[in-house]
Design a protein around this motif. Structure first.
Motif, mmCIF file in Angstrom:
data_model
loop_
_atom_site.group_PDB
_atom_site.id
_atom_site.type_symbol
_atom_site.label_atom_id
_atom_site.label_comp_id
_atom_site.label_asym_id
_atom_site.label_seq_id
_atom_site.Cartn_x
_atom_site.Cartn_y
_atom_site.Cartn_z
ATOM 1 N N ALA A 286 0.832 -1.202 0.000
ATOM 2 C CA ALA A 286 0.000 0.000 0.000
ATOM 3 C C ALA A 286 0.871 1.258 0.000
ATOM 4 N N ARG A 287 1.964 1.218 0.738
ATOM 5 C CA ARG A 287 2.874 2.373 0.772
ATOM 6 C C ARG A 287 3.564 2.556 -0.571
ATOM 7 N N VAL A 288 3.974 1.447 -1.185
ATOM 8 C CA VAL A 288 4.617 1.529 -2.491
ATOM 9 C C VAL A 288 3.679 2.189 -3.501
ATOM 10 N N ARG A 289 2.429 1.728 -3.522
ATOM 11 C CA ARG A 289 1.456 2.293 -4.470
ATOM 12 C C ARG A 289 1.234 3.777 -4.209
ATOM 13 N N ALA A 290 1.016 4.120 -2.954
ATOM 14 C CA ALA A 290 0.703 5.511 -2.627
ATOM 15 C C ALA A 290 1.863 6.442 -2.966
ATOM 16 N N GLU A 291 3.067 6.050 -2.601
ATOM 17 C CA GLU A 291 4.206 6.944 -2.785
ATOM 18 C C GLU A 291 4.652 7.026 -4.245
ATOM 19 N N LEU A 292 4.582 5.908 -4.969
ATOM 20 C CA LEU A 292 4.958 5.965 -6.385
ATOM 21 C C LEU A 292 3.924 6.732 -7.200
ATOM 22 N N SER A 293 2.673 6.533 -6.876
ATOM 23 C CA SER A 293 1.611 7.186 -7.635
ATOM 24 C C SER A 293 1.589 8.692 -7.417
ATOM 25 N N SER A 294 2.090 9.148 -6.276
ATOM 26 C CA SER A 294 2.053 10.574 -5.959
ATOM 27 C C SER A 294 3.412 11.253 -6.108
ATOM 28 N N SER A 295 4.401 10.528 -6.634
ATOM 29 C CA SER A 295 5.756 11.070 -6.689
ATOM 30 C C SER A 295 5.880 12.241 -7.653
ATOM 31 N N GLY A 296 5.063 12.272 -8.707
ATOM 32 C CA GLY A 296 5.112 13.374 -9.660
ATOM 33 C C GLY A 296 6.327 13.316 -10.558
ATOM 34 N N ASP A 297 6.363 14.212 -11.520
ATOM 35 C CA ASP A 297 7.479 14.250 -12.463
ATOM 36 C C ASP A 297 8.622 15.100 -11.919
ATOM 37 N N ARG A 298 9.812 14.764 -12.320
ATOM 38 C CA ARG A 298 10.966 15.577 -11.979
ATOM 39 C C ARG A 298 10.974 16.828 -12.852
ATOM 40 N N PRO A 299 11.538 17.933 -12.375
ATOM 41 C CA PRO A 299 11.630 19.137 -13.207
ATOM 42 C C PRO A 299 12.356 18.849 -14.517
ATOM 43 N N GLY A 300 11.752 19.277 -15.631
ATOM 44 C CA GLY A 300 12.314 18.972 -16.934
ATOM 45 C C GLY A 300 13.707 19.518 -17.154
ATOM 46 N N GLU A 301 14.017 20.649 -16.530
ATOM 47 C CA GLU A 301 15.319 21.267 -16.734
ATOM 48 C C GLU A 301 16.452 20.399 -16.201
ATOM 49 N N GLU A 302 16.127 19.431 -15.367
ATOM 50 C CA GLU A 302 17.163 18.543 -14.844
ATOM 51 C C GLU A 302 17.753 17.658 -15.939
#
Length: 329
Positions: A286-302
């Protein structure tokens, strides 16, 4: 049978199975771009990794060693972060966990392990490298060179081949001459052991002996864990195109997880302990799903950071253009 150790091994195997199942589901839902399942190989991975001393040894994985990662204490969210396609890959610390970055080059981790082992040998740390590869990777020239080099210099390496029966869609019988990876060890003047890769305690004992030999200066060994990939090679693969349902049913009956659970019950392990292991795995999933699903994208400039120590003129120009194109984004 050491009840405490056996229960710990079972809990880790079960966690690997449940996280693996969740990873496949996340890929189907678009959270992960791709994933290589390891269902059926839990005993080979957890049993071998459980022998390592994380104060001095190092594991060198392929792209399918979730069970090894969990056995070494890698956080499953940080491990799965490698699969989300972010620039930084995984979030775990290889130096702390002693689990090298995931390597998608077939056979590539084997040469890395031998190089590390030479450093450990020169430093006199007593550390042992364990490298993981499949029966398909055993046909790579890199693996031959690594084994020969390790044997010549008697380096502290354990070559752990997970023979899961298939090199993607090619059966072992059609790409491993003689049918045995362990038998090749004799050509490099090192021991080769073939073990039931679906028996976690048998794997652990075979690897324990190989690690002890390496640590005492006896040089490298090959351990071939005979197991079976119950799922596809990757989430883009359809194993139904090249193997029969009858074959899959036959091997499902040798599932390392259900076999070990039955063995624990026979030895007197309480059902409550097995239930607690399921509950723990469900919480982690459950933690894996929640945290991966909400991690968001990294800033493109990186995309332009950390490419070179000093950015080139071309890279600076690309970054300038990217900023202009995304100024209003």
């Amino acid at each position: 049978m050491d009840t405490k150790l056996s229960l710990h091994l079972y809990r880790t195997m079960l966690l690997a199975r449940r996280v693996d199942e969740e990873a496949v589901a996340l890929q189907r839902q678009g959270v992960l771009p791709a994933y290589a399942p390891m269902r059926g190989q839990e005993a080979a991975q957890v049993g071998s990794a459980s022998v390592l001393d994380t104060s001095r040894d190092f594991a060198f994985p392929t792209y399918r060693e979730l069970g090894v990662a969990l056995a070494l204490g890698v956080d499953p969210v940080e491990y799965m972060g490698t699969h989300v396609g972010a620039w930084h890959g995984g979030m775990y610390d290889p130096m702390t966990t002693r689990f090298a970055p995931i390597n998608a080059v077939v056979g590539g981790a084997v040469t890395h392990a031998v190089g590390w082992a030479m450093g450990a040998d020169l430093d006199g740390t007593g550390g042992v490298a364990m490298t993981f590869f499949g029966d398909g990777a055993s046909s790579q020239g890199d693996v031959h060179e690594a084994m020969n080099f390790a044997a010549v210099y008697r380096l502290p390496v354990v070559f752990l081949c997970q023979n899961n029966g298939w090199a993607i869609s090619t059966p072992t019988s059609r790409q491993v001459a003689g049918g045995s990876v362990a038998a090749r060890a004799a050509g490099y003047d090192m021991p080769g052991h073939r073990v039931d890769g679906n028996d976690v305690l048998a794997v652990r004992e075979a690897v324990r002996q190989a690690v002890a030999r390496a640590r005492e200066g006896g040089g490298p060994s090959v351990v071939e864990a005979m197991t079976y990939r119950l799922g596809p090679h990757s989430t883009s693969d359809d194993p139904g195109r090249y193997r029969s349902a009858e074959e899959e049913r036959d091997h499902a009956g040798r599932d390392p997880l259900t076999r070990f659970a039955a063995r624990l019950r026979e030895s007197g392990t309480a059902e409550a302990d097995l239930t607690a292991a399921e509950e723990h795995a469900a919480e982690v999933v459950a933690r894996v799903r929640a945290e991966l699903s909400s991690s968001g994208d990294r800033p493109g400039e990186e995309l332009f950071d950390f490419v070179y120590r000093e950015p080139t003129a071309a890279l600076l120009e690309q970054r300038r253009q990217w900023r202009e194109d995304h100024a209003d984004a």
